[in-house]
Design a protein around this motif. Structure first.
Motif, PDB file in Angstrom:
ATOM      1  N   ALA A   1       0.926  -1.146  -0.045  1.00  0.00           N
ATOM      2  CA  ALA A   1       0.116   0.060   0.037  1.00  0.00           C
ATOM      3  C   ALA A   1       0.866   1.096  -0.018  1.00  0.00           C
ATOM      4  CB  ALA A   1      -1.006   0.112   1.405  1.00  0.00           C
TER       5      ALA A   1
ATOM      6  N   CYS B   1      -2.784  11.396   1.538  1.00  0.00           N
ATOM      7  CA  CYS B   1      -3.582  11.750   2.666  1.00  0.00           C
ATOM      8  C   CYS B   1      -3.852  13.036   3.031  1.00  0.00           C
ATOM      9  CB  CYS B   1      -2.594  11.309   3.858  1.00  0.00           C
ATOM     10  SG  CYS B   1      -2.564   9.413   4.164  1.00  0.00           S
TER      11      CYS B   1
ATOM     12  N   SER C   1     -13.575   5.554   3.377  1.00  0.00           N
ATOM     13  CA  SER C   1     -12.392   5.880   4.008  1.00  0.00           C
ATOM     14  C   SER C   1     -11.224   5.962   3.302  1.00  0.00           C
ATOM     15  CB  SER C   1     -12.221   4.831   5.127  1.00  0.00           C
ATOM     16  OG  SER C   1     -11.714   3.822   4.698  1.00  0.00           O
ATOM     17  N   LYS C   2      -9.919   6.505   3.367  1.00  0.00           N
ATOM     18  CA  LYS C   2      -8.828   6.401   2.536  1.00  0.00           C
ATOM     19  C   LYS C   2      -8.168   5.068   2.664  1.00  0.00           C
ATOM     20  CE  LYS C   2      -7.818  10.922   1.858  1.00  0.00           C
ATOM     21  NZ  LYS C   2      -7.542  11.412   0.119  1.00  0.00           N
ATOM     22  N   ARG C   3      -8.361   4.253   3.762  1.00  0.00           N
ATOM     23  CA  ARG C   3      -8.117   2.896   3.508  1.00  0.00           C
ATOM     24  C   ARG C   3      -8.744   2.169   2.598  1.00  0.00           C
ATOM     25  NH1 ARG C   3      -4.994  -0.596   6.589  1.00  0.00           N
ATOM     26  NH2 ARG C   3      -5.684  -2.584   6.779  1.00  0.00           N
ATOM     27  N   ARG C   4      -9.979   2.302   2.366  1.00  0.00           N
ATOM     28  CA  ARG C   4     -10.930   1.730   1.347  1.00  0.00           C
ATOM     29  C   ARG C   4     -10.652   1.871   0.270  1.00  0.00           C
ATOM     30  NH1 ARG C   4     -13.716  -2.733   0.072  1.00  0.00           N
ATOM     31  NH2 ARG C   4     -15.637  -2.326  -0.970  1.00  0.00           N
TER      32      ARG C   4
ATOM     33  N   VAL D   1      -7.686   2.838  -1.012  1.00  0.00           N
ATOM     34  CA  VAL D   1      -6.441   2.017  -1.465  1.00  0.00           C
ATOM     35  C   VAL D   1      -6.700   0.732  -1.460  1.00  0.00           C
ATOM     36  CG1 VAL D   1      -4.210   1.404  -0.495  1.00  0.00           C
ATOM     37  CG2 VAL D   1      -4.766   3.579  -0.164  1.00  0.00           C
ATOM     38  N   GLU D   2      -7.691  -0.027  -0.766  1.00  0.00           N
ATOM     39  CA  GLU D   2      -7.970  -1.348  -0.839  1.00  0.00           C
ATOM     40  C   GLU D   2      -8.632  -1.752  -2.194  1.00  0.00           C
ATOM     41  OE1 GLU D   2     -10.111  -4.609   1.860  1.00  0.00           O
ATOM     42  OE2 GLU D   2     -11.217  -2.853   1.268  1.00  0.00           O
TER      43      GLU D   2
ATOM     44  N   CYS E   1      -3.064   7.577   7.295  1.00  0.00           N
ATOM     45  CA  CYS E   1      -4.514   7.682   6.765  1.00  0.00           C
ATOM     46  C   CYS E   1      -5.013   6.359   6.250  1.00  0.00           C
ATOM     47  CB  CYS E   1      -4.679   8.556   5.944  1.00  0.00           C
ATOM     48  SG  CYS E   1      -4.289   8.531   4.320  1.00  0.00           S
ATOM     49  N   PHE E   2      -4.330   5.627   5.755  1.00  0.00           N
ATOM     50  CA  PHE E   2      -4.563   4.323   5.061  1.00  0.00           C
ATOM     51  C   PHE E   2      -4.035   3.073   5.751  1.00  0.00           C
ATOM     52  CE2 PHE E   2      -1.010   5.831   2.588  1.00  0.00           C
ATOM     53  CZ  PHE E   2      -0.077   4.640   2.740  1.00  0.00           C
ATOM     54  N   GLU E   3      -3.205   3.272   6.877  1.00  0.00           N
ATOM     55  CA  GLU E   3      -2.489   2.045   7.464  1.00  0.00           C
ATOM     56  C   GLU E   3      -3.224   1.665   8.681  1.00  0.00           C
ATOM     57  OE1 GLU E   3       1.983   1.399   6.360  1.00  0.00           O
ATOM     58  OE2 GLU E   3       1.792   2.726   8.116  1.00  0.00           O
TER      59      GLU E   3
END
Length: 247
Positions: free
Chosen positions: A86, A98, A157-160, A162-163, A242-244
């Motif tokens: 990521a 982020c 979300s930022k994580r979503r 990236v996912e 923000c994505f971790e």
């Protein structure tokens, strides 16, 4: 002959009714407004649903499947992907991920100063293009992308983001997503990717059908080294936070 009654003083005669008639432009405007409202509502529902539910294949992925006969793709949760993967794609494609809300104005200004020769699309914009739209330089696509990008940023979300990006990005002809890419190039699962392997995969993203992660050109090797440095930097300075973490 009977005299005609005079109207009483101070009273008004009833207004004459006019025929309603059919107003095609008013009817057309009303239904056009309803159609736009319905489409916007449907888009919002779909985008909100995809904040939790995994999207199906987009138009480009579908068209490649029609052209090739089959594609290699399997969805993998971000929790089952090595964190360095990521960080590598963010370092390679959108280092300010982020800190912006869908558009990196600094990158856009730099691209304009460079005459448009460098890309300025953020990871969010690429997700919108791959999931909801089509590839190409159409102004219509660009306009739709510009409208949908803030919506995705608002509901995901930022994580979503990236996912989803890791699962829809193309890594070779007919190879989509990090699960397929890790096994295709290195024979390992995405959770076993090393720093070097993750950076190699991120390095080929701009031209996945021309560059190879397992047989890198000199340019890809140089770009890999830069991405490894960038991934370490955004981890150290907090730009990966923000994505971790889930949220």
């Amino acid at each position: 002959m009977a005299k005609q009654a005079k109207p009483r003083k101070g009273t008004k005669s009833a207004p004459r009714k006019t025929g309603g008639g059919f107003h095609p432009f008013r009817w057309l405007f009303r239904w056009a407004f309803r159609a736009v409202f319905l489409v916007v509502g449907l888009v919002l529902v779909i985008v909100m649903a995809h904040s939790r539910l995994n999207p199906t294949i987009g138009y480009y992925m579908w068209s490649e499947e029609q052209r090739l006969g089959t594609i290699d793709r399997q969805w993998v949760p971000i929790d089952n992907v090595a964190p360095v993967m990521a960080r590598s794609v963010v370092a390679a494609e959108d280092a300010n991920f982020c800190t912006h809300w869908g558009f990196d104005m600094e990158a856009i200004r730099a691209a304009m100063e460079d005459g448009g020769r460098r890309g300025a699309s953020t990871i969010t914009q690429q997700v919108v293009k791959n999931v909801y739209l089509w590839h190409g330089r159409s102004w219509v696509r660009k306009a739709l992308e510009a409208m949908l990008t803030p919506v995705v940023e608002a509901f995901w979300s930022k994580r979503r983001i990236v996912e989803v990006y890791l699962n829809v990005a193309e890594f070779d002809e007919g190879v989509f997503g990090v699960e397929a890419a890790a096994r295709h190039y290195f024979g390992v699962g995405p959770n076993k990717l090393s720093d070097l392997q993750a950076a190699r995969l991120a390095a080929i993203l701009p031209a996945p059908q021309s560059w190879s992660a397992s047989k890198p050109s000199d340019y890809v090797r140089r770009r890999t080294k830069s991405i490894m440095d960038g991934a370490a930097t955004i981890r150290a300075d907090g730009r990966a936070a923000c994505f971790e973490t889930a949220g």
